[in-house]
Motif scaffolding. Structure first.
Motif, mmCIF file in Angstrom:
data_model
loop_
_atom_site.group_PDB
_atom_site.id
_atom_site.type_symbol
_atom_site.label_atom_id
_atom_site.label_comp_id
_atom_site.label_asym_id
_atom_site.label_seq_id
_atom_site.Cartn_x
_atom_site.Cartn_y
_atom_site.Cartn_z
ATOM 1 N N CYS A 56 0.489 14.831 -2.710
ATOM 2 C CA CYS A 56 1.245 13.864 -3.501
ATOM 3 C C CYS A 56 0.677 12.480 -3.247
ATOM 4 C CB CYS A 56 2.727 13.932 -3.113
ATOM 5 S SG CYS A 56 3.706 12.661 -3.912
ATOM 6 N N ASP A 57 0.367 11.746 -4.318
ATOM 7 C CA ASP A 57 -0.251 10.424 -4.180
ATOM 8 C C ASP A 57 0.740 9.355 -3.764
ATOM 9 O OD1 ASP A 57 -2.557 11.505 -4.892
ATOM 10 O OD2 ASP A 57 -2.457 10.943 -7.029
ATOM 11 N N PHE A 91 0.819 -1.210 0.000
ATOM 12 C CA PHE A 91 0.000 0.000 0.000
ATOM 13 C C PHE A 91 0.845 1.250 0.000
ATOM 14 C CE2 PHE A 91 -3.089 -3.095 0.815
ATOM 15 C CZ PHE A 91 -4.226 -2.570 0.203
ATOM 16 N N THR A 92 0.164 2.337 -0.298
ATOM 17 C CA THR A 92 0.840 3.625 -0.352
ATOM 18 C C THR A 92 1.576 3.869 0.960
ATOM 19 O OG1 THR A 92 -1.159 4.319 -1.462
ATOM 20 C CG2 THR A 92 0.457 6.041 -0.924
ATOM 21 N N PRO A 93 2.813 4.228 0.881
ATOM 22 C CA PRO A 93 3.513 4.550 2.125
ATOM 23 C C PRO A 93 2.900 5.798 2.764
ATOM 24 C CG PRO A 93 4.865 5.097 0.228
ATOM 25 C CD PRO A 93 3.647 4.406 -0.303
ATOM 26 N N GLU A 94 3.146 5.947 4.056
ATOM 27 C CA GLU A 94 2.546 7.097 4.737
ATOM 28 C C GLU A 94 3.495 7.649 5.780
ATOM 29 O OE1 GLU A 94 -0.960 5.426 6.438
ATOM 30 O OE2 GLU A 94 0.155 4.396 7.997
ATOM 31 N N LEU A 95 3.276 8.935 6.042
ATOM 32 C CA LEU A 95 4.031 9.576 7.122
ATOM 33 C C LEU A 95 2.999 10.197 8.060
ATOM 34 C CD1 LEU A 95 6.579 10.609 8.514
ATOM 35 C CD2 LEU A 95 6.587 12.550 6.943
ATOM 36 N N LEU A 96 3.008 9.694 9.291
ATOM 37 C CA LEU A 96 2.031 10.196 10.266
ATOM 38 C C LEU A 96 2.738 11.072 11.286
ATOM 39 C CD1 LEU A 96 0.065 6.888 10.735
ATOM 40 C CD2 LEU A 96 -0.444 8.789 9.210
ATOM 41 N N LEU A 97 2.157 12.231 11.541
ATOM 42 C CA LEU A 97 2.831 13.199 12.409
ATOM 43 C C LEU A 97 2.029 13.521 13.661
ATOM 44 C CD1 LEU A 97 3.835 15.896 9.748
ATOM 45 C CD2 LEU A 97 5.151 13.890 10.450
ATOM 46 N N ILE A 98 2.792 13.796 14.705
ATOM 47 C CA ILE A 98 2.206 14.409 15.904
ATOM 48 C C ILE A 98 2.996 15.706 16.055
ATOM 49 C CG2 ILE A 98 2.139 14.262 18.429
ATOM 50 C CD1 ILE A 98 1.980 11.032 17.024
ATOM 51 N N VAL A 99 2.280 16.850 15.980
ATOM 52 C CA VAL A 99 2.981 18.134 15.987
ATOM 53 C C VAL A 99 2.683 18.895 17.267
ATOM 54 C CG1 VAL A 99 3.381 20.280 14.721
ATOM 55 C CG2 VAL A 99 2.739 18.206 13.473
ATOM 56 N N GLY A 139 11.984 15.555 3.722
ATOM 57 C CA GLY A 139 13.029 14.532 3.671
ATOM 58 C C GLY A 139 12.482 13.165 4.026
ATOM 59 N N LEU A 140 11.673 13.139 5.123
ATOM 60 C CA LEU A 140 11.087 11.869 5.572
ATOM 61 C C LEU A 140 10.130 11.309 4.524
ATOM 62 C CD1 LEU A 140 10.312 12.441 9.368
ATOM 63 C CD2 LEU A 140 12.180 11.135 8.368
ATOM 64 N N LEU A 141 9.374 12.225 3.891
ATOM 65 C CA LEU A 141 8.429 11.798 2.848
ATOM 66 C C LEU A 141 9.197 11.177 1.690
ATOM 67 C CD1 LEU A 141 5.984 14.843 2.763
ATOM 68 C CD2 LEU A 141 5.309 12.482 3.221
ATOM 69 N N ASN A 142 10.250 11.864 1.300
ATOM 70 C CA ASN A 142 11.060 11.376 0.178
ATOM 71 C C ASN A 142 11.621 9.992 0.435
ATOM 72 O OD1 ASN A 142 10.639 13.421 -1.588
ATOM 73 N ND2 ASN A 142 12.314 14.680 -0.749
ATOM 74 N N LYS A 143 12.021 9.798 1.713
ATOM 75 C CA LYS A 143 12.578 8.492 2.065
ATOM 76 C C LYS A 143 11.537 7.391 1.911
ATOM 77 C CE LYS A 143 16.096 9.706 5.414
ATOM 78 N NZ LYS A 143 16.197 9.862 6.845
ATOM 79 N N ARG A 144 10.258 7.762 2.150
ATOM 80 C CA ARG A 144 9.189 6.750 2.103
ATOM 81 C C ARG A 144 8.727 6.441 0.676
ATOM 82 N NH1 ARG A 144 9.277 8.253 7.054
ATOM 83 N NH2 ARG A 144 8.194 7.179 8.758
ATOM 84 N N ILE A 145 8.922 7.406 -0.201
ATOM 85 C CA ILE A 145 8.458 7.172 -1.571
ATOM 86 C C ILE A 145 9.412 6.168 -2.251
ATOM 87 C CG2 ILE A 145 8.112 8.268 -3.843
ATOM 88 C CD1 ILE A 145 7.369 10.831 -2.264
ATOM 89 N N PRO A 146 8.862 5.097 -2.751
ATOM 90 C CA PRO A 146 9.732 4.085 -3.371
ATOM 91 C C PRO A 146 10.427 4.659 -4.611
ATOM 92 C CG PRO A 146 7.405 3.512 -3.549
ATOM 93 C CD PRO A 146 7.461 4.769 -2.808
#
Ligand code: GDP
Length: 430
Positions: free
Chosen positions: A353-354, A325-333, A420-427
């Motif tokens: 971004c999808d 499934f689509t990778p995801e980045l979940l945040l607590i701010v 940066g974290l998002l980029n790392k998750r995108i295959p």
């Protein structure tokens, strides 16, 4: 005083009429809130005829004592009623002696003994029953025994040695105040001390007067008014308020000084209360703000839950492993102040971004708490702290639970970090 319909107005009307003996002033009695009855032996009694009036409640509120004696009117055919009790309490609280006028004695239903007995159960023990309260059986309608009531008032005042000094500076109370065509601003004053004369300087709150004329209730101009009398006074620059204390000052310059001082005090009080109001408004604003933040956090969680539900549905439907499934980045701010939090969250919202889902699970103003760390663990998220300190306990918990906490104090660097974290998750593109 007394219960409604027990005959106060009828009694006052009778007293007032009995007083209009000569037609010298056309017999027109105007309502000034009080009137004086002149008795045979040269004495006078002033009756305040509007005890339910605003002036009286204002004075009661300030604990001021306006009357020397209270005449408690109780209808013999009705007995002690709620307002009778209120009047008894008021007399006791303000320490004003009572005289009971047992009214409507002409009625066949009148039960004078029962009425007096009932009063004794409420602490008003009349002479007949061995107490010291005078009671007079009257008929206000027929005028029976009204002389005896007046005698009782005089006797009690002599017994209590009720006196006021007619010398010295005047002290008075405002009963009523109004503007009248031809006479300007006039106020009915009850003189409590001193002797009022035309030309005197008076202050009441921030209003003042150089006494132009003094009138009685027949509009007759008086040379002077002594204690115990209620008179109308013309010459006010502004209308005073009912219930206000009136004081005489020696001269005009002193009057101006007193007024200026009082006006300054009033202004200061107004400013203080305005400031209090502003502070209250701010508090309320903060409270609402916190509530909104909480709602937003809750909404974030709901959004995430929906996201999870959707994901589970997809997994179930497709039977594919989660990794596909689509990778995801979940945040607590967490941020130091609302301004920075809003800046950060609105920046994050622009992400579109999808290839990787970006979701803020929770956001808020304040330090990172153990709760935030646990939430991050549950959702496999990353904590972003902006300009807030992190306690050693929280750091340790994060370490134990394998949760990443990222600290920043420049917004664009925080955003760069998220990117940066998002980029790392995108295959990587194949
Ligand atoms: P207030 O509400 O205490 O001012 O009572 P009122 O003076 O308006 O009186 C209420 C009613 O009682 C009126 O209908 C009066 O005529 C009547 N009333 C008052 N005093 C007497 C009295 O001595 N005898 C009789 N029979 N009726 C009275």
């Amino acid at each position: 005083m007394g219960h409604v319909d027990h005959g106060k107005t009828t009694l006052l009307d009778y007293l007032r009429k009995s007083n209009v003996v000569d037609e010298e002033f056309g017999g027109i009695t105007q309502h000034i809130g009080a009137f004086s009855v002149r008795l045979k032996h040269g004495k006078s009694i002033t009756f305040l005829d509007t005890p339910g009036h605003a002036a009286f409640s204002a004075m009661r509120g300030r604990g001021a004592r306006m009357t020397d004696i209270i005449v408690l009117v109780v209808a013999a055919d009705d007995g002690v009623m709620p307002q009778t009790l209120e009047s008894i309490t008021h007399a006791a609280d303000s320490n004003v002696p009572l005289i009971v006028a047992v009214n409507k004695c002409d009625r066949p239903e009148a039960e004078v003994e029962a009425c007096v007995e009932e009063l004794s159960q409420h602490g008003v023990l009349v002479e007949e029953l061995g107490g010291d309260v005078m009671a007079v059986k009257i008929s206000a309608l027929k005028g029976t025994n009204i002389d005896a009531l007046q005698d009782a008032i005089i006797t009690l005042s002599e017994l209590l040695d009720i006196k006021a000094d007619p010398a010295g500076l005047v002290e008075a109370r405002v009963i009523e105040a109004k503007t009248e065509p031809g006479r300007g601003r006039v106020a009915t004053l009850l003189i409590q001390r001193g002797t009022l004369k035309a030309g005197n300087y008076l202050v009441a709150g921030t209003s003042y007067a150089k006494v132009k004329n003094i009138y009685d209730e027949h509009k007759k101009v008086l040379k002077a008014a002594s204690p115990g009398f209620a008179v109308e006074v013309a010459g006010w620059k502004e209308l005073p308020s009912p219930g206000q204390e009136v004081l005489q000052v020696e001269n005009e310059s002193k009057m101006r000084r007193v007024i200026n001082y009082r006006k300054l005090q009033e202004q200061k009080q107004k400013q203080d209360s305005e400031w209090e109001e502003i502070k209250e408004k701010r508090k309320e604003h903060d409270r609402q703000h916190q509530q909104r933040l909480k709602l937003r956090q809750d909404a974030g969680l709901v959004r995430y839950t929906k996201h999870i539900v959707k994901k589970i549905e997809l997994i179930e439907a497709s039977n594919q492993p989660v990794e596909d499934f689509t990778p995801e980045l979940l945040l607590i701010v967490k941020a130091d102040v609302d301004g920075s939090l809003e800046a950060i969250t609105s920046c994050l919202e622009t992400y579109d971004c999808d290839l990787c889902t970006l979701e803020t699970v929770s956001s808020g103003v304040g330090v990172v708490t153990e709760n935030d760390v646990e939430l991050a663990r549950d959702f496999n998220g990353v904590v972003f702290a902006f300009n807030t300190k992190i306690s050693p306990q929280v750091l340790k918990l994060a370490d134990d639970l394998n949760v990443t906490i990222k600290q920043h104090n420049i917004i664009y660097k925080l955003i760069e970090d998220v990117k940066g974290l998002l980029n790392k998750r995108i295959p990587p593109a194949v």
